[in-house]
Scaffold this active site. Sequence first.
Site, PDB file in Angstrom:
ATOM      1  N   TYR B  94       0.849  -1.191   0.000  1.00 55.32           N
ATOM      2  CA  TYR B  94       0.000   0.000   0.000  1.00 55.32           C
ATOM      3  C   TYR B  94       0.888   1.245   0.000  1.00 55.32           C
ATOM      4  O   TYR B  94       1.894   1.279   0.725  1.00 55.32           O
ATOM      5  CB  TYR B  94      -0.842   0.074   1.274  1.00 55.32           C
ATOM      6  CG  TYR B  94      -1.914  -0.975   1.430  1.00 55.32           C
ATOM      7  CD1 TYR B  94      -3.226  -0.716   1.045  1.00 55.32           C
ATOM      8  CD2 TYR B  94      -1.623  -2.203   2.007  1.00 55.32           C
ATOM      9  CE1 TYR B  94      -4.223  -1.663   1.223  1.00 55.32           C
ATOM     10  CE2 TYR B  94      -2.617  -3.165   2.186  1.00 55.32           C
ATOM     11  CZ  TYR B  94      -3.915  -2.884   1.791  1.00 55.32           C
ATOM     12  OH  TYR B  94      -4.882  -3.825   1.971  1.00 55.32           O
ATOM     13  N   TYR B 133       0.184 -10.167   1.369  1.00 55.19           N
ATOM     14  CA  TYR B 133       1.322  -9.531   2.039  1.00 55.19           C
ATOM     15  C   TYR B 133       1.454 -10.060   3.463  1.00 55.19           C
ATOM     16  O   TYR B 133       0.476 -10.468   4.079  1.00 55.19           O
ATOM     17  CB  TYR B 133       1.182  -8.005   2.032  1.00 55.19           C
ATOM     18  CG  TYR B 133      -0.098  -7.448   2.614  1.00 55.19           C
ATOM     19  CD1 TYR B 133      -0.227  -7.240   3.993  1.00 55.19           C
ATOM     20  CD2 TYR B 133      -1.166  -7.116   1.794  1.00 55.19           C
ATOM     21  CE1 TYR B 133      -1.398  -6.711   4.520  1.00 55.19           C
ATOM     22  CE2 TYR B 133      -2.349  -6.601   2.321  1.00 55.19           C
ATOM     23  CZ  TYR B 133      -2.454  -6.395   3.683  1.00 55.19           C
ATOM     24  OH  TYR B 133      -3.612  -5.894   4.202  1.00 55.19           O
ATOM     25  N   ARG B 143      -1.666 -11.999   4.854  1.00 55.28           N
ATOM     26  CA  ARG B 143      -3.059 -11.711   4.506  1.00 55.28           C
ATOM     27  C   ARG B 143      -3.347 -12.216   3.095  1.00 55.28           C
ATOM     28  O   ARG B 143      -2.575 -11.950   2.165  1.00 55.28           O
ATOM     29  CB  ARG B 143      -3.346 -10.201   4.509  1.00 55.28           C
ATOM     30  CG  ARG B 143      -3.262  -9.430   5.797  1.00 55.28           C
ATOM     31  CD  ARG B 143      -4.388  -9.642   6.802  1.00 55.28           C
ATOM     32  NE  ARG B 143      -5.664 -10.177   6.383  1.00 55.28           N
ATOM     33  CZ  ARG B 143      -6.729  -9.484   5.979  1.00 55.28           C
ATOM     34  NH1 ARG B 143      -6.675  -8.177   5.904  1.00 55.28           N
ATOM     35  NH2 ARG B 143      -7.867 -10.084   5.648  1.00 55.28           N
ATOM     36  N   HIS B 146      -6.997  -9.236  -1.026  1.00 57.17           N
ATOM     37  CA  HIS B 146      -8.335  -8.731  -0.714  1.00 57.17           C
ATOM     38  C   HIS B 146      -8.481  -7.297  -1.201  1.00 57.17           C
ATOM     39  O   HIS B 146      -7.491  -6.574  -1.329  1.00 57.17           O
ATOM     40  CB  HIS B 146      -8.616  -8.803   0.792  1.00 57.17           C
ATOM     41  CG  HIS B 146      -7.650  -8.005   1.609  1.00 57.17           C
ATOM     42  ND1 HIS B 146      -6.422  -8.496   2.002  1.00 57.17           N
ATOM     43  CD2 HIS B 146      -7.716  -6.739   2.110  1.00 57.17           C
ATOM     44  CE1 HIS B 146      -5.776  -7.574   2.703  1.00 57.17           C
ATOM     45  NE2 HIS B 146      -6.530  -6.490   2.779  1.00 57.17           N
ATOM     46  N   HIS B 148     -10.658  -3.843  -0.106  1.00 55.72           N
ATOM     47  CA  HIS B 148     -11.486  -3.238   0.943  1.00 55.72           C
ATOM     48  C   HIS B 148     -12.683  -2.531   0.307  1.00 55.72           C
ATOM     49  O   HIS B 148     -12.523  -1.841  -0.709  1.00 55.72           O
ATOM     50  CB  HIS B 148     -10.684  -2.208   1.726  1.00 55.72           C
ATOM     51  CG  HIS B 148      -9.541  -2.783   2.502  1.00 55.72           C
ATOM     52  ND1 HIS B 148      -9.654  -3.210   3.803  1.00 55.72           N
ATOM     53  CD2 HIS B 148      -8.254  -3.018   2.164  1.00 55.72           C
ATOM     54  CE1 HIS B 148      -8.495  -3.667   4.236  1.00 55.72           C
ATOM     55  NE2 HIS B 148      -7.619  -3.554   3.255  1.00 55.72           N
TER      56      HIS B 148
END
Lengths: 182, 222
Positions: B94, B133, B143, B146, B148
């Site tokens: 991110y 990640y 994780r 995905h 959000h």
Amino acid sequence: MPKPTPSQTVGPFFARELLWKDGGGVLFPGRGDRITLTGRVFDGNGAPIYDALFETWQADAVGKFPSGDDGSRPYGYGRVSTDSDGRYAVETVMPGSFTGPGGERYAPQISVAIFARGLLKGLRTRVFLAPLELIKDDPLARAIGDPDRLRTLIAARDAGDPKIYRWDVRLRGAGEAVFIEF
Amino acid sequence: MDVHPPYLYPDYKSTRLRAPSEPLVRVAPSPLEATGPVFPKHFVKDSEADLTTWGRSAPLGEKMVLVGRLLDEDGRPVRRSLIEVWQANASGKYPHPVDDHEAPLDPNFLGKGQVLTDDEGRYRIVTVKPGAYPWQNHAFGWRPAHIHFSLFGNAYAQRLITQMFFPGDPLLAIDPIFQSVPEAGRRLLIADLDLEQGVEGVALGYRWDMVVRGPRATPMGV
């Protein structure tokens, strides 16, 4: 009937995505007494929560529900994040009281949602902008009953500046705020 | 049956100090909460539904189209409702100051978008598949990929933030955030492959429908 989509945490990486430059200045078409609702958000150890998303939705100064927008953003809705001290601040108008379909009287209040890493579901509650003796007939105040629990949802007017309402939110442990579900 | 996770799910460590310990107070949505913010049509630009056109050239990764509908529990479409999305890039990174994962940023990918549902509650976004990640929750924790989602419905009582996952991902089995959802609800968070929604030779297609509660649904047992 379709099943509702399960909730998941907002996670730690929301800030740039969900924050607006002026999200802490709540817009209304009409006039009203401008106030600031501010405070800090704490975890179960009393440590500040520095990565929460704090949202507000409220009636206008005469208790009318906002509908519409100023051309750029919706009326009545506030969105900020907490800072490194867990502090949030929303500058808005003092909401008026309003009446429910059964004639029940809702005291001046702001609906709040808090999202954060570690919250698998957003926390929902209502903060009251009136003292204990003036909110006793409010539907949520009646549902809570216990005045000590109810006090966790009452914003205190600042002694030095009557335009400031202070409300700290403890998510867990001593002084834990009352949270609601629908 | 409740499909939502509990607040306290000790395998997801951050819940331990943040989950309320007192029971929630169950109330009917106030008439205020049966209304919600109204986002002007021009609040969302069409280009914001395509996360792959933000940079000067195409972002790295597997291009995908995601379509679906936003419904309420009665199966009615939720019209003209804001959907916000954000995600990691194809490397699982991110562009956020607290992301310390040693994976490369992609100068052509911001990983942020928004769209308004149409009159049938439909939405369509174009993006790249996010990467998995690592995270610090537990040893060797990763994780699953995905996206959000932040939803408003048409009433503030319907407000929902959630995550969409991908079919067949082996990391779902070891992800405490996904596993916090009761078993009967987990399938609801996984998109379906829907090749014909993709673009031939260019982008994979997926479909994911979302359901928010009814705006005035009364509390259970009241």
